[in-house]
Design an enzyme around this catalytic site. Structure first.
Site, mmCIF file in Angstrom:
data_model
loop_
_atom_site.group_PDB
_atom_site.id
_atom_site.type_symbol
_atom_site.label_atom_id
_atom_site.label_comp_id
_atom_site.label_asym_id
_atom_site.label_seq_id
_atom_site.Cartn_x
_atom_site.Cartn_y
_atom_site.Cartn_z
ATOM 1 N N ASP A 80 -16.191 -64.440 25.897
ATOM 2 C CA ASP A 80 -15.853 -65.758 26.444
ATOM 3 C C ASP A 80 -17.074 -66.681 26.470
ATOM 4 O O ASP A 80 -18.205 -66.226 26.590
ATOM 5 C CB ASP A 80 -15.281 -65.582 27.861
ATOM 6 C CG ASP A 80 -14.494 -66.802 28.316
ATOM 7 O OD1 ASP A 80 -14.188 -67.671 27.477
ATOM 8 O OD2 ASP A 80 -14.191 -66.890 29.525
ATOM 9 N N ASN B 235 -3.720 -67.899 24.417
ATOM 10 C CA ASN B 235 -4.552 -68.846 23.661
ATOM 11 C C ASN B 235 -3.732 -69.782 22.759
ATOM 12 O O ASN B 235 -4.261 -70.765 22.233
ATOM 13 C CB ASN B 235 -5.637 -68.122 22.843
ATOM 14 C CG ASN B 235 -6.774 -67.592 23.694
ATOM 15 O OD1 ASN B 235 -7.344 -66.535 23.406
ATOM 16 N ND2 ASN B 235 -7.128 -68.310 24.751
#
Ligand code: IPE
Ligand code: IPE
Ligand code: MG
Length: 231
Positions: free
Chosen positions: A17, A65
């Site tokens: 991330d 996502n």
């Protein structure tokens, strides 16, 4: 300091991330963060192999996502396609077995073809397993596993049957889950398999992750005491 008797984790899973924030900090478009993120993937695989880790799972695209801009999603898939093609030789040379978790049937057909091809080319290897989590979400995985179990004529041992129906069948549970970028959550990653995983959070943004960052995480892991409900 006396290290615990824990050896190097066998399976490390990473929530990669912070690509977007890495780019923002440098006043670059988000996609530049993803491009540099691929370099971090290469460094991390190399380092993981060097440290004697056997299984490395990398969370590359979650079932959530899809909420992102179409442009960014398209770019991520083009980057993935390029990666799968470019790495082929290196995976074979380094005897890396390529696997995926997540519902890949929902991915663009050309990506599915690349995945299939790389899996086939590396299917004989056992030295190191690189598992990419693509269109992966633990809740989705669990629901798909239940569907598979329900389709069976004879279920037998339900726990076994369920675990063998997960995308991670034959993959040991992760010993260590790392998340970069300072966020402290699992974001739908390996919720069943991670029941007793050690968690490690670092502020390092994914494009900056390297051998040193991984070795730090492993050192912290080795100092932990895993109890699994016992003493
Ligand atoms: C991780 O970086 C890569 C993917 C989730 C595909 P992000 O794109 O989430 O970066 P941040 O969290 O916005 O910084
Ligand atoms: C988790 O990162 C998914 C991947 C790294 C592929 P996100 O950036 O999508 O997670 P949230 O939205 O911050 O929870
Ligand atoms: Mg993020």
């Amino acid at each position: 300091m006396k290290l615990n008797s824990y050896k190097t984790p066998k399976h490390v899973a990473i929530i990669m991330d912070g690509n977007g924030r890495w780019a923002l900090k440098k006043s670059l478009p988000r996609i530049r963060g993803h491009i540099h993120g691929v370099q971090a993937v290469r460094r991390t695989i190399k380092a993981a192999k060097k440290f004697g880790i056997k299984y490395l799972t990398l969370y590359a695209f979650s079932t959530e996502n899809w909420k992102r801009d179409e442009k960014e999603i398209k770019f991520l898939f083009s980057l993935l396609k390029e990666y799968l093609r470019k790495e082929r030789e290196s995976f074979i040379k380094n005897r890396i077995k390529f696997l995926t978790i997540g519902n890949i049937q929902k991915l663009p057909q050309d990506i599915q073809n690349e995945i299939k091809s790389l899996k086939k080319a590396t299917s004989g290897f056992r030295d190191f397993f690189l598992i990419l989590a693509l269109n992966y979400g633990a809740r989705d995985e669990i629901i798909r596993a239940i569907r598979k179990v329900l389709k069976k004529k004879k279920i037998g041992d339900l726990k076994k049957s369920f675990e063998n129906s997960l995308d991670t069948a034959k993959i040991p549970d992760p010993d260590l889950i790392i998340r970069t970028s300072g966020e402290k959550r699992l974001s739908n990653f390996l919720l069943y398999q991670g029941a007793y995983s050690e968690l490690y959070f670092t502020k390092t943004l994914w494009p900056d992750f390297d051998e040193e960052a991984l070795s730090k995480a492993i050192l912290v892991y080795k100092r932990r005491k895993r109890r699994f409900g016992g003493y």
